[in-house]
Scaffold this motif. Structure first.
Motif, short mmCIF file in Angstrom:
data_model
loop_
_atom_site.label_atom_id
_atom_site.label_comp_id
_atom_site.label_asym_id
_atom_site.label_seq_id
_atom_site.Cartn_x
_atom_site.Cartn_y
_atom_site.Cartn_z
N LEU A 19 -91.28 -24.66 -55.61
CA LEU A 19 -92.57 -25.66 -55.39
C LEU A 19 -92.34 -27.13 -55.07
CD1 LEU A 19 -94.67 -24.74 -58.76
CD2 LEU A 19 -94.83 -23.62 -56.56
N THR A 20 -93.14 -27.70 -54.38
CA THR A 20 -92.94 -28.93 -53.83
C THR A 20 -93.41 -30.04 -55.00
OG1 THR A 20 -95.27 -29.19 -52.84
CG2 THR A 20 -93.22 -28.31 -51.30
N GLU A 21 -93.38 -31.10 -54.60
CA GLU A 21 -93.71 -32.03 -55.65
C GLU A 21 -95.18 -31.99 -55.78
OE1 GLU A 21 -92.30 -32.90 -52.52
OE2 GLU A 21 -90.78 -34.54 -52.67
N GLN A 22 -96.04 -31.95 -54.83
CA GLN A 22 -97.22 -31.85 -54.67
C GLN A 22 -97.84 -30.49 -55.64
OE1 GLN A 22 -95.61 -32.18 -52.02
NE2 GLN A 22 -96.10 -34.37 -51.41
N GLU A 23 -97.28 -29.45 -55.42
CA GLU A 23 -97.64 -28.37 -55.80
C GLU A 23 -97.39 -28.24 -57.63
OE1 GLU A 23 -96.79 -25.22 -52.13
OE2 GLU A 23 -95.11 -25.83 -53.50
N ARG A 24 -96.31 -28.96 -57.66
CA ARG A 24 -95.91 -29.07 -59.21
C ARG A 24 -96.87 -29.91 -59.82
NH1 ARG A 24 -90.76 -29.85 -57.29
NH2 ARG A 24 -90.64 -31.97 -57.77
N ARG A 25 -97.46 -31.10 -59.41
CA ARG A 25 -98.39 -32.08 -59.67
C ARG A 25 -99.50 -31.28 -59.95
NH1 ARG A 25 -95.93 -36.15 -56.84
NH2 ARG A 25 -97.14 -35.69 -55.00
N ARG A 26 -100.20 -30.49 -59.01
CA ARG A 26 -101.27 -29.65 -59.20
C ARG A 26 -101.17 -28.61 -60.38
NH1 ARG A 26 -101.30 -29.68 -53.40
NH2 ARG A 26 -100.47 -27.84 -53.33
N LEU A 27 -99.99 -28.05 -60.59
CA LEU A 27 -99.98 -27.28 -61.56
C LEU A 27 -99.88 -27.90 -63.00
CD1 LEU A 27 -99.24 -24.45 -62.21
CD2 LEU A 27 -96.87 -24.87 -62.03
N ARG A 28 -99.42 -29.14 -63.08
CA ARG A 28 -99.46 -29.94 -64.32
C ARG A 28 -100.69 -30.06 -64.55
NH1 ARG A 28 -94.73 -32.17 -62.66
NH2 ARG A 28 -95.59 -33.99 -61.82
N ALA A 29 -101.34 -30.59 -63.40
CA ALA A 29 -102.80 -31.16 -63.64
C ALA A 29 -103.96 -29.75 -64.17
CB ALA A 29 -103.47 -31.78 -62.41
N ALA A 30 -103.57 -28.74 -63.56
CA ALA A 30 -104.32 -27.59 -63.74
C ALA A 30 -104.25 -27.11 -65.40
CB ALA A 30 -103.90 -26.35 -63.05
N GLY A 31 -102.91 -27.35 -65.80
CA GLY A 31 -102.83 -27.02 -67.30
C GLY A 31 -103.29 -28.14 -68.07
N ARG A 32 -103.16 -29.39 -67.66
CA ARG A 32 -103.95 -30.29 -68.60
C ARG A 32 -105.52 -30.12 -68.40
NH1 ARG A 32 -100.32 -33.94 -65.78
NH2 ARG A 32 -102.09 -34.52 -64.37
N GLY A 33 -106.23 -29.44 -67.48
CA GLY A 33 -107.57 -29.16 -67.41
C GLY A 33 -107.97 -28.09 -68.43
N ARG A 34 -106.98 -27.10 -68.54
CA ARG A 34 -107.14 -25.98 -69.28
C ARG A 34 -107.04 -26.40 -70.77
NH1 ARG A 34 -104.44 -23.15 -65.34
NH2 ARG A 34 -102.30 -23.41 -66.28
N LYS A 35 -106.04 -27.33 -71.20
CA LYS A 35 -105.98 -27.74 -72.23
C LYS A 35 -107.11 -28.70 -72.71
CE LYS A 35 -100.68 -28.18 -72.42
NZ LYS A 35 -99.83 -28.88 -72.42
N ARG A 36 -107.80 -29.31 -72.03
CA ARG A 36 -108.73 -30.16 -72.41
C ARG A 36 -109.93 -29.33 -72.79
NH1 ARG A 36 -108.44 -33.28 -67.52
NH2 ARG A 36 -106.57 -34.60 -67.87
N SER A 37 -110.18 -28.21 -71.83
CA SER A 37 -111.34 -27.20 -71.88
C SER A 37 -111.13 -26.37 -73.23
CB SER A 37 -111.45 -26.07 -70.89
OG SER A 37 -111.53 -26.87 -69.60
N ALA A 38 -109.90 -26.10 -73.63
CA ALA A 38 -109.78 -25.48 -74.82
C ALA A 38 -110.30 -26.23 -76.04
CB ALA A 38 -108.34 -24.90 -75.08
N VAL A 39 -109.65 -27.64 -76.03
CA VAL A 39 -110.02 -28.59 -77.06
C VAL A 39 -111.48 -28.79 -77.04
CG1 VAL A 39 -109.54 -30.99 -77.68
CG2 VAL A 39 -107.66 -29.64 -77.08
N SER A 40 -112.14 -28.89 -75.95
CA SER A 40 -113.48 -29.10 -75.96
C SER A 40 -114.29 -27.95 -76.47
CB SER A 40 -114.15 -29.49 -74.52
OG SER A 40 -113.77 -30.45 -74.07
N ALA A 41 -113.93 -26.76 -76.21
CA ALA A 41 -114.45 -25.66 -76.78
C ALA A 41 -114.47 -25.38 -78.16
CB ALA A 41 -113.97 -24.51 -76.03
N SER A 42 -113.09 -25.72 -78.93
CA SER A 42 -112.98 -25.47 -80.02
C SER A 42 -113.66 -26.60 -81.02
CB SER A 42 -111.48 -25.66 -80.53
OG SER A 42 -110.90 -26.69 -80.21
N ALA A 43 -113.93 -27.86 -80.36
CA ALA A 43 -114.40 -28.76 -81.13
C ALA A 43 -115.99 -28.54 -81.26
CB ALA A 43 -114.14 -30.42 -80.30
N SER A 44 -116.51 -27.92 -80.18
CA SER A 44 -117.90 -27.82 -80.19
C SER A 44 -118.33 -26.30 -80.92
CB SER A 44 -118.57 -27.59 -78.89
OG SER A 44 -118.02 -26.65 -78.06
N ALA A 45 -117.10 -25.60 -81.28
CA ALA A 45 -117.42 -24.40 -82.14
C ALA A 45 -117.94 -24.81 -83.49
CB ALA A 45 -116.40 -23.56 -81.91
#
Length: 105
Positions: free
Chosen positions: A79-105
Protein backbone atom coordinates in the motif's frame (compact mmCIF):
# COMPACT_ATOMS: atom_id res chain seq x y z
CA UNK A 1 10.22 7.47 9.29
CA UNK A 2 7.12 7.03 11.37
CA UNK A 3 6.75 8.13 14.95
CA UNK A 4 9.55 6.22 16.71
CA UNK A 5 7.57 6.07 19.95
CA UNK A 6 5.33 3.55 18.14
CA UNK A 7 8.20 1.25 17.13
CA UNK A 8 7.91 -2.22 18.66
CA UNK A 9 11.26 -2.15 20.44
CA UNK A 10 14.67 -3.70 20.03
CA UNK A 11 13.75 -7.31 20.78
CA UNK A 12 14.75 -9.36 17.76
CA UNK A 13 11.42 -11.19 17.44
CA UNK A 14 9.72 -7.89 16.53
CA UNK A 15 11.82 -7.63 13.39
CA UNK A 16 12.41 -11.22 12.25
CA UNK A 17 9.68 -11.02 9.60
CA UNK A 18 11.92 -8.66 7.62
CA UNK A 19 14.38 -11.49 6.93
CA UNK A 20 11.78 -13.15 4.68
CA UNK A 21 10.71 -9.97 2.85
CA UNK A 22 10.71 -10.13 -0.96
CA UNK A 23 12.19 -6.61 -1.04
CA UNK A 24 15.07 -7.38 1.30
CA UNK A 25 17.82 -7.23 -1.32
CA UNK A 26 16.20 -4.69 -3.65
CA UNK A 27 17.12 -1.42 -1.95
CA UNK A 28 14.73 1.40 -1.21
CA UNK A 29 14.49 3.24 -4.56
CA UNK A 30 11.59 1.13 -5.76
CA UNK A 31 9.58 1.66 -2.57
CA UNK A 32 10.24 5.33 -1.80
CA UNK A 33 9.66 8.02 -4.41
CA UNK A 34 12.31 10.60 -5.15
CA UNK A 35 11.53 14.25 -4.45
CA UNK A 36 9.31 15.72 -7.12
CA UNK A 37 8.29 12.43 -8.74
CA UNK A 38 4.76 12.74 -10.12
CA UNK A 39 2.37 11.29 -12.67
CA UNK A 40 3.27 8.27 -14.80
CA UNK A 41 6.75 7.90 -13.29
CA UNK A 42 5.30 7.65 -9.80
CA UNK A 43 2.51 5.32 -10.92
CA UNK A 44 4.96 2.99 -12.70
CA UNK A 45 7.30 2.84 -9.70
CA UNK A 46 4.38 2.19 -7.33
CA UNK A 47 3.05 -0.58 -9.59
CA UNK A 48 6.48 -2.24 -9.76
CA UNK A 49 6.84 -2.06 -5.96
CA UNK A 50 3.35 -3.51 -5.48
CA UNK A 51 4.27 -6.43 -7.77
CA UNK A 52 7.10 -7.28 -5.38
CA UNK A 53 4.74 -6.98 -2.42
CA UNK A 54 2.14 -9.20 -4.10
CA UNK A 55 4.50 -12.16 -4.00
CA UNK A 56 5.96 -11.38 -0.56
CA UNK A 57 5.46 -14.00 2.17
CA UNK A 58 5.46 -11.33 4.91
CA UNK A 59 3.22 -8.76 3.27
CA UNK A 60 0.70 -8.85 6.12
CA UNK A 61 3.39 -8.30 8.77
CA UNK A 62 4.90 -5.46 6.76
CA UNK A 63 1.56 -3.69 6.39
CA UNK A 64 0.73 -4.20 10.05
CA UNK A 65 4.07 -2.66 11.02
CA UNK A 66 3.51 0.35 8.74
CA UNK A 67 0.02 0.93 10.14
CA UNK A 68 1.12 0.58 13.77
CA UNK A 69 4.00 3.05 13.45
CA UNK A 70 2.02 5.25 11.05
CA UNK A 71 4.82 5.09 8.50
CA UNK A 72 4.37 8.28 6.45
CA UNK A 73 6.45 7.35 3.39
CA UNK A 74 6.86 4.58 0.86
CA UNK A 75 5.17 1.37 -0.18
CA UNK A 76 4.69 -0.97 2.78
CA UNK A 77 2.73 -4.20 2.60
CA UNK A 78 1.63 -3.32 -0.91
CA UNK A 79 0.00 0.00 0.00
CA UNK A 80 1.07 3.57 -0.73
CA UNK A 81 1.11 6.35 1.85
CA UNK A 82 -2.30 7.56 0.66
CA UNK A 83 -3.81 4.07 0.72
CA UNK A 84 -2.62 3.51 4.29
CA UNK A 85 -4.03 6.88 5.39
CA UNK A 86 -7.41 5.97 3.88
CA UNK A 87 -7.32 2.58 5.59
CA UNK A 88 -6.57 4.19 8.97
CA UNK A 89 -9.29 6.80 8.43
CA UNK A 90 -11.82 4.10 7.53
CA UNK A 91 -10.86 2.21 10.69
CA UNK A 92 -11.35 5.33 12.81
CA UNK A 93 -14.76 5.86 11.19
CA UNK A 94 -15.83 2.31 12.06
CA UNK A 95 -14.65 2.77 15.65
CA UNK A 96 -16.60 6.03 15.97
CA UNK A 97 -19.72 4.37 14.54
CA UNK A 98 -19.45 1.49 16.99
CA UNK A 99 -18.99 3.90 19.91
CA UNK A 100 -21.98 6.01 18.78
CA UNK A 101 -24.15 2.93 18.34
CA UNK A 102 -23.30 1.58 21.78
CA UNK A 103 -23.80 5.00 23.38
CA UNK A 104 -27.29 5.35 21.92
CA UNK A 105 -28.35 1.83 22.92
Amino acid sequence: MGNISRLPGTAEHHWLWQEDAACRELGSRLFFHPVGERGPDSEERDAAAKEVCARCPVRRECLQHALEVQEPFGIWGGLTEQERRRLRAAGRGRKRSAVSASASA
